[in-house]
Motif scaffolding. Structure first.
Motif, PDB file in Angstrom:
ATOM      1  N   LYS A 190       0.845  -1.185   0.000  1.00 46.20           N
ATOM      2  CA  LYS A 190       0.000   0.000   0.000  1.00 46.20           C
ATOM      3  C   LYS A 190       0.887   1.244   0.000  1.00 46.20           C
ATOM      4  N   LYS A 191       0.590   2.174  -0.882  1.00 45.03           N
ATOM      5  CA  LYS A 191       1.371   3.402  -0.950  1.00 45.03           C
ATOM      6  C   LYS A 191       0.857   4.376   0.107  1.00 45.03           C
ATOM      7  N   ILE A 192       1.796   5.119   0.673  1.00 47.09           N
ATOM      8  CA  ILE A 192       1.483   6.024   1.771  1.00 47.09           C
ATOM      9  C   ILE A 192       1.978   7.425   1.433  1.00 47.09           C
ATOM     10  N   THR A 193       1.162   8.410   1.780  1.00 45.06           N
ATOM     11  CA  THR A 193       1.571   9.806   1.684  1.00 45.06           C
ATOM     12  C   THR A 193       0.974  10.551   2.871  1.00 45.06           C
ATOM     13  N   LYS A 194       1.330  11.819   2.985  1.00 49.18           N
ATOM     14  CA  LYS A 194       0.810  12.652   4.063  1.00 49.18           C
ATOM     15  C   LYS A 194      -0.160  13.685   3.490  1.00 49.18           C
ATOM     16  N   PHE A 195      -1.122  14.068   4.301  1.00 56.89           N
ATOM     17  CA  PHE A 195      -2.062  15.116   3.912  1.00 56.89           C
ATOM     18  C   PHE A 195      -1.298  16.402   3.598  1.00 56.89           C
ATOM     19  N   SER A 254      -9.438   5.919  -2.688  1.00 54.94           N
ATOM     20  CA  SER A 254     -10.218   4.975  -3.494  1.00 54.94           C
ATOM     21  C   SER A 254      -9.322   4.074  -4.339  1.00 54.94           C
ATOM     22  N   LEU A 255      -8.074   4.505  -4.540  1.00 53.67           N
ATOM     23  CA  LEU A 255      -7.128   3.717  -5.329  1.00 53.67           C
ATOM     24  C   LEU A 255      -6.091   3.005  -4.454  1.00 53.67           C
ATOM     25  N   GLY A 256      -6.418   2.875  -3.168  1.00 58.54           N
ATOM     26  CA  GLY A 256      -5.604   2.064  -2.275  1.00 58.54           C
ATOM     27  C   GLY A 256      -4.481   2.767  -1.543  1.00 58.54           C
ATOM     28  N   GLY A 280      -2.169  11.645   8.580  1.00 55.23           N
ATOM     29  CA  GLY A 280      -2.336  13.006   9.098  1.00 55.23           C
ATOM     30  C   GLY A 280      -1.160  13.427   9.946  1.00 55.23           C
ATOM     31  N   SER A 281      -0.216  12.541  10.135  1.00 57.10           N
ATOM     32  CA  SER A 281       0.933  12.792  10.998  1.00 57.10           C
ATOM     33  C   SER A 281       2.016  13.548  10.259  1.00 57.10           C
ATOM     34  N   SER A 282       2.759  14.369  10.987  1.00 58.19           N
ATOM     35  CA  SER A 282       3.900  15.056  10.378  1.00 58.19           C
ATOM     36  C   SER A 282       5.167  14.216  10.498  1.00 58.19           C
ATOM     37  N   GLU A 283       5.052  13.084  11.170  1.00 52.03           N
ATOM     38  CA  GLU A 283       6.191  12.173  11.294  1.00 52.03           C
ATOM     39  C   GLU A 283       6.428  11.450   9.969  1.00 52.03           C
ATOM     40  N   ALA A 284       7.575  10.813   9.851  1.00 52.07           N
ATOM     41  CA  ALA A 284       7.864  10.005   8.665  1.00 52.07           C
ATOM     42  C   ALA A 284       6.811   8.908   8.560  1.00 52.07           C
ATOM     43  N   VAL A 285       6.333   8.640   7.359  1.00 55.22           N
ATOM     44  CA  VAL A 285       5.234   7.699   7.186  1.00 55.22           C
ATOM     45  C   VAL A 285       5.686   6.260   6.987  1.00 55.22           C
TER      46      VAL A 285
END
Length: 166
Positions: free
Chosen positions: A4-9, A84-86, A91-96
């Motif tokens: 799963k790909k992760i990003t931050k808001f 919707s695309l996984g 919401g964290s400012s820490e490394a994801v």
């Protein structure tokens, strides 16, 4: 099954603001000056090396003359699309992740790619996106900022790297 790909808001917010700056053809130094930051400090913010804090976000919006609520609403629409695309949106400012923020890493590649360099001013303005349309067969087509679309649909928006001539 893929990871799963992760990003931050905040990465989504940052990229929306950068796209607004680019659409308006405003140099980084002009924004930095308007925000009371050095060009180097602003570059670190815009590249994600320095975390985007709320006061910086508000100052960036004011300098670009865009409503923070409009930027937030645009980011929320992109969060829905990414989710919707996984993708997972932190919401964290820490490394994801140990690999880093997938969207931030992708954006760095996007901004040196041919896809970015050959973009048209006819492309959809970031604050008006994403837009969902249906083709004649009922398939949903998403239009939006290519920095996001190229991360979400890499087969449709490949990042062809420019050739380096030694």
């Amino acid at each position: 099954m893929g990871t799963k790909k992760i990003t931050k808001f905040t990465t989504i917010l940052l990229l929306i603001l950068k796209e607004c700056r680019l659409e308006r053809n405003i140099h980084q130094a002009v924004i930095a000056d308007g925000m009371g930051k050095s060009a180097n400090a602003f570059t670190k913010i815009e590249t994600g090396s320095t975390a985007l804090q709320m006061d910086t976000f508000l100052s960036y919006c004011k300098t670009l003359n865009v409503s923070p609520s409009t930027v937030m609403a645009t980011a929320e629409r992109y969060v829905v699309l990414f989710s919707s695309l996984g993708w997972y949106i932190s919401g964290s400012s820490e490394a994801v992740t140990e690999d880093g923020d997938a969207l931030l890493i992708h954006s760095q590649q996007y901004y040196i790619s041919d896809l970015f360099k050959n973009r048209s001013m006819q492309d959809l303005w970031v604050l008006n996106s994403p837009i969902y349309q249906h083709d004649q067969w009922g398939k949903t087509i998403v239009n939006g900022a290519k920095v996001f679309l190229s991360a979400l649909y890499p087969e449709q928006y490949p990042l062809k790297q420019p050739l380096l001539i030694a």
